[in-house]
Structures are given as C-alpha cells and as structure tokens.
Design a protein around this motif. Structure first.
Motif, PDB file in Angstrom:
ATOM      1  N   ALA A 194     100.247  32.820  -3.403  1.00 43.59           N
ATOM      2  CA  ALA A 194     100.751  31.459  -3.646  1.00 43.59           C
ATOM      3  C   ALA A 194     102.160  31.506  -4.224  1.00 43.59           C
ATOM      4  N   GLU A 195     102.399  32.437  -5.126  1.00 44.44           N
ATOM      5  CA  GLU A 195     103.723  32.593  -5.741  1.00 44.44           C
ATOM      6  C   GLU A 195     104.774  32.971  -4.694  1.00 44.44           C
ATOM      7  N   LEU A 196     104.367  33.797  -3.733  1.00 46.33           N
ATOM      8  CA  LEU A 196     105.295  34.274  -2.709  1.00 46.33           C
ATOM      9  C   LEU A 196     105.349  33.380  -1.474  1.00 46.33           C
ATOM     10  N   GLY A 197     104.427  32.434  -1.356  1.00 43.25           N
ATOM     11  CA  GLY A 197     104.400  31.541  -0.201  1.00 43.25           C
ATOM     12  C   GLY A 197     103.903  32.209   1.072  1.00 43.25           C
ATOM     13  N   VAL A 198     102.966  33.153   0.940  1.00 41.33           N
ATOM     14  CA  VAL A 198     102.390  33.838   2.105  1.00 41.33           C
ATOM     15  C   VAL A 198     100.868  33.749   2.033  1.00 41.33           C
ATOM     16  N   GLU A 199     100.205  34.048   3.157  1.00 42.74           N
ATOM     17  CA  GLU A 199      98.750  33.949   3.229  1.00 42.74           C
ATOM     18  C   GLU A 199      98.081  35.257   2.844  1.00 42.74           C
ATOM     19  N   PRO A 200      97.085  35.216   1.956  1.00 39.65           N
ATOM     20  CA  PRO A 200      96.320  36.422   1.644  1.00 39.65           C
ATOM     21  C   PRO A 200      95.245  36.645   2.708  1.00 39.65           C
ATOM     22  N   PHE A 201      94.691  37.849   2.735  1.00 35.79           N
ATOM     23  CA  PHE A 201      93.553  38.121   3.611  1.00 35.79           C
ATOM     24  C   PHE A 201      92.522  38.928   2.838  1.00 35.79           C
ATOM     25  N   GLU A 202      91.269  38.779   3.269  1.00 39.87           N
ATOM     26  CA  GLU A 202      90.167  39.424   2.583  1.00 39.87           C
ATOM     27  C   GLU A 202      90.039  40.884   3.011  1.00 39.87           C
TER      28      GLU A 202
END
Length: 120
Positions: A76-84
């Motif tokens: 969220a801080e970097l503006g990218v999507e995480p993945f599991e």
C-alpha cells in the motif's frame, strides 16, 4: 517501512529437475522443501535460503526478498499489488536496472518470522 533482514535469494530456472541436480547434487545444498515449481535450499546455518523456481519469462534474473513485518502495508505504501505465498504475503518491485526486490512477511507462518525469533 521497516526491513527485518534478507528472506531468500531467488534464482529463475527453465527446468526444475536440472536445477535440483545442480543445486542439490553439484553444489551439495540441502533441500528444505520443494513443490512442482520451486525448491528451497539451505545456505549453511542461515535462515534465508536459495529459492530456485521455474520462470516462464526465462531464467537468469536474480531476485532478493527482504522480510518486512507486513507486506500488504508495504504494498500500500509503494502503490503496488501484493501476492500470496506459502508463508504469507509478498510484493515485488524493480530497481532502475531491472533487479527485483521482494518484500515478504510471515503472516501465515508467524513462528518463522524474525519478529517471533527475536531477530527483528
């Protein structure tokens, strides 16, 4: 954001069986676990390991993953999507030269985290 330490070094390969022959056989690294797409090898007595995985885009790019307390917050801080991933969540981003840095947590395996072991 707070970096706790190196998580794993990732190596892209085209053929996992041949990679296992090289890393486990030639180099003599101890396999910690493997799936159909990856194998994790111990590097001495260190917690971080060498993660060999099949990459469809082609082999040859190194990645370094760093442990963070919360990868979704970092995303969220970097503006990218995480993945599991198996142990929790990860986000990856590239430096200006294309090197990939991953930020990963142990949300699903908190007992393995540096926070749980007192290392972070």
């Amino acid at each position: 954001m707070r970096i706790l330490g190196v998580d794993n070094v990732l190596v892209g390969v085209a053929d996992l069986d041949r990679a296992k022959e090289f890393y486990g056989g030639v180099l003599g690294l101890t396999e910690k676990f493997s799936t159909g797409e990856m194998a994790l090898y111990a590097i001495g007595e260190e917690t971080p390991g060498l993660l060999v995985r099949v990459q469809e885009a082609g082999p040859g790019s190194m990645r370094v993953w760093l442990e963070v307390p919360d990868a979704r917050a970092a995303a969220a801080e970097l503006g990218v999507e995480p993945f599991e991933v198996f142990t929790g969540w990860t986000v990856e981003l590239s430096d200006p030269w294309g090197n990939v840095i991953g930020l990963t947590d142990y949300a699903k395996q908190p007992h393995l985290s540096r926070l749980a072991t007192g290392e972070g």
